[in-house]
Write a protein that holds these residues in place. Structure first.
Motif, short mmCIF file in Angstrom:
data_model
loop_
_atom_site.label_atom_id
_atom_site.label_comp_id
_atom_site.label_asym_id
_atom_site.label_seq_id
_atom_site.Cartn_x
_atom_site.Cartn_y
_atom_site.Cartn_z
N THR A 43 0.81 -1.21 0.00
CA THR A 43 0.00 0.00 0.00
C THR A 43 0.84 1.26 0.00
N PRO A 50 -6.63 4.36 -1.04
CA PRO A 50 -5.21 4.00 -1.04
C PRO A 50 -4.80 3.37 -2.37
N THR A 52 -2.84 0.40 -3.99
CA THR A 52 -2.40 -0.93 -3.56
C THR A 52 -2.15 -1.82 -4.79
N ALA A 89 -7.12 -3.16 2.33
CA ALA A 89 -5.91 -2.34 2.18
C ALA A 89 -5.45 -1.79 3.53
#
Length: 209
Positions: A43, A50, A52, A89
């Motif tokens: 991440t 986010p 990822t 995440a």
């Protein structure tokens, strides 16, 4: 003849290297969910969404396992995260309604089914077909994720999307924070898959031969 003719439905990649059985299918579903959970921990901390590696995992699992097993794998991933395992995440878990990125997770199930269906029609055996398939699956994730993000940011109000994020409107915040930052990465993932999956098919064919 329709493009959805059974005559055009072919084995997916995993079927070329592993036997079909209920036990094997169950193990593959679990393995796909575990792979996605692992990639979700790669991440880059960003808010509200986010960055990822999990989207690559979703599309890879769907393509390699096919539509049913791919969708079941993502449904399992979603379920165990909602039940409390830290698979989302950054190690998040719990209700998707508590996540600004919850809509993307819902979209994983549909995206995996889509790319799996395209793999059944041999899209993943050529570079261009694989790239288009991955981009189509990515578009599905955005189709679920962006309206969800808009609803969350709209509920939080201008103090967040204007004050914290610095956008002049809710639409600009959704576009600028939930879509634009990920375009380059999405393209790189699709191209990487386009290079790797046809090679994997050649290797599996030689192994089978």
């Amino acid at each position: 003849m329709s493009s959805f003719s059974p005559a055009l439905v072919r084995p997916v990649l995993v079927d070329r290297v592993l036997p079909r059985s209920l036990a094997v299918d169950a193990a593959l579903v679990v393995a796909g969910a575990a792979l996605t959970a692992g990639l979700a921990q790669l991440t880059v901390p960003m808010w509200p969404v986010p960055m990822t590696g999990q989207t690559f995992g979703v599309l890879l699992v769907g393509t390699v396992l096919g539509p049913l097993r791919g969708a079941l794998s993502m449904a399992l991933y979603l379920a165990v995260g909602v039940l409390g395992l830290p698979v989302f995440a950054g190690g998040a878990s719990g209700s998707l309604f508590a996540l600004t990125s919850g809509g993307y997770v819902v979209g994983f199930v549909v995206a995996a089914a889509l790319v799996g269906g395209l793999a059944r029609r041999a899209w993943d055996r050529r570079v261009v077909g694989t790239v288009v398939s991955f981009l189509a699956g990515t578009a599905v994730m955005y189709a679920f994720g962006l309206p969800w993000l808009a609803a969350v940011l709209g509920r939080l109000g201008p103090s967040v999307w204007h004050g914290a994020l610095g956008y002049d409107s809710l639409a600009a915040a959704v576009w600028g924070a939930g879509f634009v930052p990920f375009l380059a990465g999405d393209l790189v993932k699709a191209v990487a898959a386009g290079l790797l999956l046809p090679l994997a098919w050649r290797g599996a064919t030689r192994l089978r031969g």
